[in-house]
Scaffold this active site. Structure first.
Site, mmCIF file in Angstrom:
data_model
loop_
_atom_site.group_PDB
_atom_site.id
_atom_site.type_symbol
_atom_site.label_atom_id
_atom_site.label_comp_id
_atom_site.label_asym_id
_atom_site.label_seq_id
_atom_site.Cartn_x
_atom_site.Cartn_y
_atom_site.Cartn_z
ATOM 1 N N LYS A 254 -24.498 -9.392 -16.526
ATOM 2 C CA LYS A 254 -23.817 -10.558 -15.950
ATOM 3 C C LYS A 254 -24.775 -11.739 -15.816
ATOM 4 C CE LYS A 254 -20.741 -11.465 -11.936
ATOM 5 N NZ LYS A 254 -20.073 -10.772 -10.789
ATOM 6 N N GLU B 190 -14.981 -4.019 -12.738
ATOM 7 C CA GLU B 190 -16.381 -4.296 -12.378
ATOM 8 C C GLU B 190 -16.884 -3.266 -11.374
ATOM 9 O OE1 GLU B 190 -16.845 -8.057 -10.400
ATOM 10 O OE2 GLU B 190 -19.008 -8.183 -10.784
ATOM 11 N N CYS C 97 -16.583 -11.048 -14.244
ATOM 12 C CA CYS C 97 -16.099 -11.751 -13.046
ATOM 13 C C CYS C 97 -16.512 -13.227 -12.975
ATOM 14 C CB CYS C 97 -16.516 -10.975 -11.803
ATOM 15 S SG CYS C 97 -15.438 -11.328 -10.366
#
Lengths: 292, 292
Positions: free
Chosen positions: B119, B46, B156
């Site tokens: 995300k 990331e 994540c």
């Protein structure tokens, strides 16, 4: 403001005693024993009153089904009231001639039948021919406010569906219970450990994703072609296994669960805060067919 | 009829090199090395081109954001084409002045930019102040047909949401990738193992629930208040960890994945067959407030 609330959870892992009468009798004894050890909420295994009869498709097995309320819930509700314990009672439910469910009844500590959950996800694979017997549930996913905690019940195959755990937790459940009948056939002995690991992992993940306690109750012993692997366990909201039963023998687990851990865990890792409910519509579809 | 299809997956776990230039340079070297070891699909960590700058809320950090396409994707797309590898490139995306995302770009083995994932679930807790920097994604959950496999990317915090994994798998993904920046602060050293276990468990559960391969790429090293715990890993569709990297050192994992295991696993435990899409509407709500 949080209030300390500790609950004693009892999981009763048994082997089949060959007939409904002996299964009910033995289960009552085990409930007495669990209660004497302090258990306040007690969960039985899936279809607790019989063998796991789904290994063949035989209409004669429908005779094992019973109404709810009925004789088993009557006996067990009396016991619940006397011992002041909450009971989760998984039964083969006869709803109407020709209409049967794989059901769990929740009885409160005063003997009140709080309601029932009908297994929503029905498996069907060799020796687990459940689609022949059980109409998929129409209860949806729910939880029940008992004297000691708000609890949700899901049954066996439901274990593999994160949707079921999520919906039950969103309805307020603090503890998820999974009465279960899972084992292996001889041909799969070599992958049994891998299967059992996946089985525990997926359930620990529901505890983590939802910040809830989770108790799974499996049976033990050999019935026809299946060796049931036991390993009933209880997990905390972080996915840590607090206690685990034998893989071969009957066992009663009584475990102390501090329910304040739920809010603490969810405040530390606030998953409920961040769900993207604007973007989950596809979950209501069977598949999102790729077009490129 | 199933066709044997084996794919070599490369996961590049690194530590921050202090500035975007050195991070890009080192990443290119590591991609060359992974490709020389046979990797065909390579995933970076990331925000690969910088430190994990979200430990404070500082508007100056917005200068790290870049357009897509832009300089980093230009360099890496050329490299992808030369090496004939698929690349998953997690970047701080500048979409417009004042509008930034935590994004991953997928580049095919001929250098084509196939698309991006922004995300969707954005965390915010002490030292992970992502809500200050990143607008929650508007891409939804998707997968990308690359030369070697159909892949999905999540980032994540998405890890903790079974909904994200499910939707990406339902869109056809065979491998889920999770570029990540997760670690612990000194005050949490005592619970680090518990956290890391939960982190791996929840991701293994996505592999199990969806019958997909799953690769997670984390960074290592100490940056300000966070010690990133590495442990990048790849799981098979049964939730078994095929390979796992160091918890302290940079490492390149190259792992052979036989994609026929996906269909075999799903035929053995056919979860996709039995989802109750008629009963999941509540997933589109924040909470199902209990009324009793």
């Amino acid at each position: 403001m949080k209030t300390n609330r500790t609950v004693q959870v009892g999981l009763i892992q048994r082997s089949d005693q060959g007939a409904p009468g002996p299964n009910l009798d033995q289960t009552c004894e085990k409930i007495e024993e669990a209660a004497s050890r302090g258990a306040q909420i007690i969960c039985l295994q899936e279809l607790f009153q019989s063998n796991y009869f789904c290994q063949t498709e035989d209409p004669a097995h429908f005779d094992l089904a019973q109404t709810i309320p009925g004789p088993a819930t009557g006996t067990l509700a009396e016991l619940a009231a006397r011992l002041e314990v909450v009971l989760i009672i998984p039964l083969f439910e006869k709803r109407s001639p020709g209409l049967y469910h794989n059901t769990a009844v929740v009885v409160d500590a005063d003997g009140t039948l709080l309601g029932r959950y009908r297994k929503m996800h029905i498996p069907d694979d060799p020796c687990f021919y459940e689609k022949f017997y059980f109409t998929p549930g129409d209860t949806g996913f729910r939880s029940f406010q008992t004297r000691y905690a708000r609890i949700g019940v899901l049954i066996c195959w439901d274990q593999w569906f994160p949707e079921a755990a999520r919906l039950t937790a969103l309805s307020g459940a603090e503890i998820l219970f999974y009465p279960t009948a899972i084992g292996f056939q001889e041909a799969d002995r070599g992958v049994m450990e891998k299967q059992a690991s996946a089985w525990q992992t997926i359930q620990r993940s529901h505890a983590i994703a939802n910040g809830v306690f989770l108790g799974a109750v499996n049976r033990v012993g050999v019935e026809d072609n299946i060796t049931f692997w036991g390993r009933s366990f209880i997990s905390d909201p972080f996915g840590e296994v607090l206690a685990q039963a034998s893989d071969t023998d009957p066992e009663i687990l009584v475990t102390s669960c501090d329910l304040t851990a739920i809010e603490d865990t969810r405040q530390g890792w606030p998953f409920f805060r961040d769900r993207r409910v604007d973007a989950y519509q596809g979950l209501n579809q069977i598949f999102l067919d790729p077009h490129d």
